[in-house]
Design an enzyme around this catalytic site. Structure first.
Site, PDB file in Angstrom:
ATOM      1  N   LEU A  18       1.127  -1.447  -0.067  1.00  0.00           N
ATOM      2  CA  LEU A  18      -0.513  -0.040  -0.198  1.00  0.00           C
ATOM      3  C   LEU A  18       0.560   1.452   0.311  1.00  0.00           C
ATOM      4  O   LEU A  18       1.808   1.161   0.752  1.00  0.00           O
ATOM      5  CB  LEU A  18      -0.699   0.163   1.108  1.00  0.00           C
ATOM      6  N   ASP A  19       0.961   2.237  -0.673  1.00  0.00           N
ATOM      7  CA  ASP A  19       1.229   3.714  -0.701  1.00  0.00           C
ATOM      8  C   ASP A  19       1.072   3.868   1.189  1.00  0.00           C
ATOM      9  O   ASP A  19      -0.104   3.883   1.956  1.00  0.00           O
ATOM     10  CB  ASP A  19       0.471   4.450  -1.545  1.00  0.00           C
ATOM     11  N   LYS A  20       2.258   4.730   1.258  1.00  0.00           N
ATOM     12  CA  LYS A  20       2.522   5.392   3.232  1.00  0.00           C
ATOM     13  C   LYS A  20       1.664   6.263   2.848  1.00  0.00           C
ATOM     14  O   LYS A  20       1.025   6.108   3.999  1.00  0.00           O
ATOM     15  CB  LYS A  20       3.883   5.898   2.759  1.00  0.00           C
TER      16      LYS A  20
END
Length: 321
Positions: free
Chosen positions: A141-143
């Site tokens: 997942l993106d940050k």
């Protein structure tokens, strides 16, 4: 770790390349550092020198040199105690069984580290368990995206989970707040994407020569036509796909300055990414699918309260999209 370790290869590591073995057990050791150790003969299997493509057999013994000696890997900075790491993971754990550990990832917490990122999920997993018990990442997942993050507790589980994600067998649903109201209110975005920009700052952009990218969306609710609660279903899994697609149709995800710029701002709301992995359905070999659903948290939960959106909404996806 300051001295030499001699580690026996486990049964479920049989056939694993030694470079992959090191990556799983010692993720802080870079590829270049491992190659240097191999060339110098500091890494050995049953006493013999080996190359990075050597496949291990169960019961063999791998000599692991001191990692903080000159020529080895540096110690990981600010390493937590095992108790601290376990406490941090427990606070975000949504589900756990013998195969998987499922987290409800906070917004702003990176999944993996980088040159300037030492606090991330992968580090927590490493600090919380021994080499024998550490859970491993199987997707990303993106940050700045929150929600469901699945990790594997065994190598066998990592194999079937990784395959399920790679073959697009996992049903995914994200929730987002977007600027404006998409038109039509439900549809499919089929727009190829390619990466562009310098390393470390890549951005997905629409290009007919890019990789095909498909996202389904449906508007669940609106807030005075200035913003919409949208459910998203990525059919493919390109980098930043949902973010790029929503910006492409003129309704960027709120807080996504990278793709929406100034258009991704809504007055009165925090300028944070409003994108959340809400639901996953994962097939399991010989068992019923694993159905996971995460409750909203953080700034998205507050935004949903502000606009009186239903945080128990159950989108229905038409089969003919």
């Amino acid at each position: 770790m300051s001295g030499v370790q001699n580690i026996k290869v486990k049964n479920d590591e049989d056939g694993l390349r030694i470079d992959r073995w090191f990556k799983e057990r010692f993720p802080q050791l870079s590829f270049g550092q491992l190659q240097k150790l191999l060339r110098k003969g500091q890494v050995r299997v049953d006493g013999g020198r080996v190359k990075g493509d050597r496949r291990l057999c169960a019961g063999e013994t791998v000599r692991v040199p001191p990692m903080n000696d000159p020529g080895g890997a540096p110690k990981k900075p600010q390493q937590r105690s095992r108790a601290e790491a376990r406490e941090a993971l427990a606070a975000m754990t949504l589900y756990e069984d013998s195969d998987v550990l499922v987290l409800n990832k906070p917004f702003g917490l990176a999944v993996q580290g980088g040159a300037k990122t030492t606090n991330h999920v992968d580090a927590l997993l490493q600090d919380a368990g021994s080499e024998e018990t550490r859970a491993r990442l199987v997707h990303r997942l993106d940050k700045d995206t929150g929600g469901l993050l699945v990790t594997a507790k065994t190598r066998k589980a990592a194999q079937w989970l990784t395959e399920a994600f790679r073959k697009r067998q996992v049903e995914k649903e994200y929730w987002a707040l977007v600027k404006g109201v998409p038109q039509p209110l439900e549809g499919r975005i089929d727009a190829a994407l390619e990466k562009s920009g310098p390393k470390g700052a890549e951005k997905a952009r629409h290009s007919e020569d890019g990789q095909r990218a498909i996202s389904d969306y449906q508007v669940i609710d609106t807030a005075a036509m200035k913003a919409s609660f949208v459910a998203l279903r990525p059919i493919t899994g390109r980098t930043h796909q949902l973010r790029a697609h929503m910006a492409l149709i003129g309704t960027p995800i709120v807080g996504d300055g990278k793709y929406g710029g100034a258009e991704a701002k809504v007055e009165g709301l925090p300028q944070k990414m409003h994108l959340f992995c809400r639901r996953l359905v994962i097939p399991r070999p010989g068992r019923r699918p694993l159905v996971l659903e995460a409750p909203l948290h953080g700034h998205m939960k507050e935004t949903w309260k502000l606009f009186d959106f239903d945080d128990n909404a159950q989108p229905g996806w038409p089969e003919n999209l």
